[in-house]
Design an enzyme around this catalytic site. Structure first.
Site, PDB file in Angstrom:
ATOM      1  N   HIS A  68       4.822  33.454   0.421  1.00 52.68           N
ATOM      2  CA  HIS A  68       6.200  33.367  -0.071  1.00 52.68           C
ATOM      3  C   HIS A  68       6.687  31.927  -0.052  1.00 52.68           C
ATOM      4  O   HIS A  68       6.401  31.169   0.874  1.00 52.68           O
ATOM      5  CB  HIS A  68       7.134  34.262   0.743  1.00 52.68           C
ATOM      6  CG  HIS A  68       7.182  33.966   2.213  1.00 52.68           C
ATOM      7  ND1 HIS A  68       8.094  33.080   2.764  1.00 52.68           N
ATOM      8  CD2 HIS A  68       6.453  34.448   3.251  1.00 52.68           C
ATOM      9  CE1 HIS A  68       7.923  33.040   4.077  1.00 52.68           C
ATOM     10  NE2 HIS A  68       6.928  33.851   4.404  1.00 52.68           N
ATOM     11  N   ASP A  70      10.011  31.309  -0.292  1.00 48.14           N
ATOM     12  CA  ASP A  70      11.351  31.279   0.292  1.00 48.14           C
ATOM     13  C   ASP A  70      11.283  31.010   1.791  1.00 48.14           C
ATOM     14  O   ASP A  70      10.289  31.298   2.456  1.00 48.14           O
ATOM     15  CB  ASP A  70      12.108  32.580   0.017  1.00 48.14           C
ATOM     16  CG  ASP A  70      11.425  33.812   0.585  1.00 48.14           C
ATOM     17  OD1 ASP A  70      10.194  33.929   0.431  1.00 48.14           O
ATOM     18  OD2 ASP A  70      12.119  34.657   1.189  1.00 48.14           O
ATOM     19  N   ASP A 102       6.307  28.384   8.248  1.00 51.83           N
ATOM     20  CA  ASP A 102       6.566  29.696   7.632  1.00 51.83           C
ATOM     21  C   ASP A 102       7.191  29.535   6.258  1.00 51.83           C
ATOM     22  O   ASP A 102       8.407  29.580   6.129  1.00 51.83           O
ATOM     23  CB  ASP A 102       7.472  30.503   8.560  1.00 51.83           C
ATOM     24  CG  ASP A 102       7.597  31.957   8.163  1.00 51.83           C
ATOM     25  OD1 ASP A 102       6.840  32.407   7.290  1.00 51.83           O
ATOM     26  OD2 ASP A 102       8.462  32.644   8.724  1.00 51.83           O
ATOM     27  N   GLU A 136      10.571  37.175   0.590  1.00 51.81           N
ATOM     28  CA  GLU A 136       9.903  37.807   1.729  1.00 51.81           C
ATOM     29  C   GLU A 136      10.824  37.811   2.933  1.00 51.81           C
ATOM     30  O   GLU A 136      10.841  38.761   3.710  1.00 51.81           O
ATOM     31  CB  GLU A 136       8.602  37.074   2.065  1.00 51.81           C
ATOM     32  CG  GLU A 136       7.695  37.834   3.034  1.00 51.81           C
ATOM     33  CD  GLU A 136       7.986  37.569   4.504  1.00 51.81           C
ATOM     34  OE1 GLU A 136       7.470  38.308   5.355  1.00 51.81           O
ATOM     35  OE2 GLU A 136       8.745  36.623   4.820  1.00 51.81           O
ATOM     36  N   GLU A 137      11.599  36.739   3.073  1.00 50.74           N
ATOM     37  CA  GLU A 137      12.483  36.618   4.231  1.00 50.74           C
ATOM     38  C   GLU A 137      13.768  37.427   4.066  1.00 50.74           C
ATOM     39  O   GLU A 137      14.515  37.584   5.026  1.00 50.74           O
ATOM     40  CB  GLU A 137      12.844  35.140   4.471  1.00 50.74           C
ATOM     41  CG  GLU A 137      11.659  34.223   4.718  1.00 50.74           C
ATOM     42  CD  GLU A 137      11.013  34.438   6.076  1.00 50.74           C
ATOM     43  OE1 GLU A 137      11.398  35.397   6.773  1.00 50.74           O
ATOM     44  OE2 GLU A 137      10.118  33.653   6.435  1.00 50.74           O
ATOM     45  N   GLU A 165       0.850  34.070   6.575  1.00 52.14           N
ATOM     46  CA  GLU A 165       1.845  34.078   7.647  1.00 52.14           C
ATOM     47  C   GLU A 165       1.324  33.307   8.863  1.00 52.14           C
ATOM     48  O   GLU A 165       0.127  33.334   9.163  1.00 52.14           O
ATOM     49  CB  GLU A 165       2.176  35.515   8.053  1.00 52.14           C
ATOM     50  CG  GLU A 165       2.956  36.303   7.020  1.00 52.14           C
ATOM     51  CD  GLU A 165       4.370  35.775   6.806  1.00 52.14           C
ATOM     52  OE1 GLU A 165       4.870  35.018   7.666  1.00 52.14           O
ATOM     53  OE2 GLU A 165       4.968  36.112   5.770  1.00 52.14           O
ATOM     54  N   HIS A 351      11.419  29.992  12.173  1.00 54.64           N
ATOM     55  CA  HIS A 351      12.811  30.440  12.075  1.00 54.64           C
ATOM     56  C   HIS A 351      13.734  29.684  13.031  1.00 54.64           C
ATOM     57  O   HIS A 351      14.911  30.035  13.150  1.00 54.64           O
ATOM     58  CB  HIS A 351      12.934  31.952  12.321  1.00 54.64           C
ATOM     59  CG  HIS A 351      12.321  32.792  11.247  1.00 54.64           C
ATOM     60  ND1 HIS A 351      12.773  34.050  10.926  1.00 54.64           N
ATOM     61  CD2 HIS A 351      11.297  32.559  10.398  1.00 54.64           C
ATOM     62  CE1 HIS A 351      12.054  34.556   9.938  1.00 54.64           C
ATOM     63  NE2 HIS A 351      11.145  33.656   9.610  1.00 54.64           N
TER      64      HIS A 351
END
EC number: 3.5.1.18
Length: 378
Positions: A68, A70, A102, A136-137, A165, A351
């Site tokens: 991903h 995003d 990520d 995805e997030e 991931e 994150h």
């Protein structure tokens, strides 16, 4: 001078692609893939950008790289030591930026490995593919899930998939994910009777009514797990009740909880046992269920063996396969009957404010992906 992987990773990080915005990341990736002969298919679904790319013939196995573009929001900018979209490499060799771990670092490593592979092995067997999304997030309704539905509808073959991931914990490649637990969420509404706290005999307090049932749910042994999965877990994340007044017994309570469940339990078995416990306590209840994903598992076989041996060849380390952690888009791809393994950078800062990874890890990751391609498709 930066390696090709680090140059691309920095270019991707500098594009502020907070879900579902792609910010040009996919255009950059598609242009690079087109230059080495990949066939490209853009799939914009609602407000989400996706693409499918493939290189090779229609015969033979398909190895797909999935990921991903995003990223999650940055949080307070003033809390970052370095602006989150600057893609800065410090004196200790750490690459800083939102998405470094990520998962823009993985995207860069995948792409550079694939570029190199199709140039070195132009007549490789089967196909190399990419499935990339910008959702995805977030809700993940119009990303990988929707693309998989289209691929299934046209009977697209997909034998193996590496999801980028950030699976590693201390050193790149020390952990790979060969499955994930299922996730089943619930919003429970419990109805009582509102009244005055001085007259409890005229009311039914839903907080008091739920307490013994909740204690039973929390202590329930749902299953024992198995060789690949830990036991199913039950966690309450929210409890809301009350009118705001101190002298009013509330008439309703809302509880939000979640199961992370192994292959030893099913959605229906969990729902049934919750209902049984609530009914045992004679409660007036309603539940809205939300299934985020079913558990999936890739047992030892061609993909897991190739990934593990590639990690060993590049790093000298023996990897460990794990199913711990949250859900990923691998849950959608696994529904195609695909062997799925997640392999990416160290996840210590994902994150978080000041997300960062060791820059050289991305070159190691590139080599692992490249070796895996050779083992499966050369």
């Amino acid at each position: 001078m930066l390696s090709p992987t680090l140059e691309l990773a920095c270019d991707l990080i500098r594009r502020p692609s907070v879900t579902p915005v792609d910010a040009g990341c996919q255009e950059l990736m598609m242009a690079r893939l087109a230059n080495v002969g990949f066939a490209l298919e853009q799939m914009r679904i609602e407000n989400v950008d996706n693409f499918w790319a493939s290189h090779g013939g229609n015969d033979g196995p398909v190895l797909c790289f999935a990921g991903h573009t995003d990223v999650v929001p940055t949080g307070p900018l003033q809390a970052w030591n370095i602006p989150p979209f600057d893609a800065f490499i410090d004196d200790q060799g750490m690459l800083h930026g939102r998405g470094a771990a990520d998962m823009k670092g993985s995207l860069a490593a995948m792409l550079v490995a694939a570029e190199r592979f199709v140039v070195d092995y132009p007549d490789h067997r089967g196909s190399v593919a990419f499935l990339i999304t910008s959702d995805e997030e977030g809700p993940a309704h119009h990303g990988t899930k929707a693309v998989v539905e289209r691929l299934v509808a046209r009977q697209q073959r997909l034998d193996w998939c590496i999801v980028g991931e950030p699976s590693s914990t201390t050193l790149v490649g020390d952990i790979v994910k060969n499955g994930r637990r299922g996730s089943l969420g619930a919003t429970l509404t419990l109805r009582g009777v509102q009244g005055h706290v001085a007259y409890p005999h005229l009311a039914k307090n839903p907080i008091h009514l739920l307490a013994p049932a909740l204690a039973e749910l929390v202590s329930e042994h749902w299953d024992s797990g198995n060789a690949f999965f830990p036991p199913t877990s039950f966690q309450v994340s929210n409890l809301n009740s009350g009118t705001g007044a101190t002298n009013v017994i509330p008439g309703e309570l809302v509880a939000v909880f979640n199961f992370r469940f192994s292959t030893e339990s099913t959605v229906e078995s969990l729902k049934s046992r919750v209902a049984e416990i609530l009914d045992k306590h004679s409660l007036d209840w309603h539940i809205d269920w939300a299934l985020s994903g079913l558990p999936f598992l890739t047992e030892p076989g061609a993909l897991l063996d190739a990934v593990a041996s590639s990690i060993k060849a590049v790093t000298g380390r023996d990897t460990q396969a794990s199913t711990s952690g949250g859900t990923s888009d691998g849950r959608f791809i696994a529904t195609m009957g695909t062997q799925v393994v997640e392999l990416g950078p160290v996840n210590a800062t994902i994150h978080q404010v000041n997300e960062c990874i060791l820059a050289s890890d991305l070159d190691v990751l590139t080599e692992i992906y490249y070796e895996t391609l050779i083992k499966l498709l050369a």
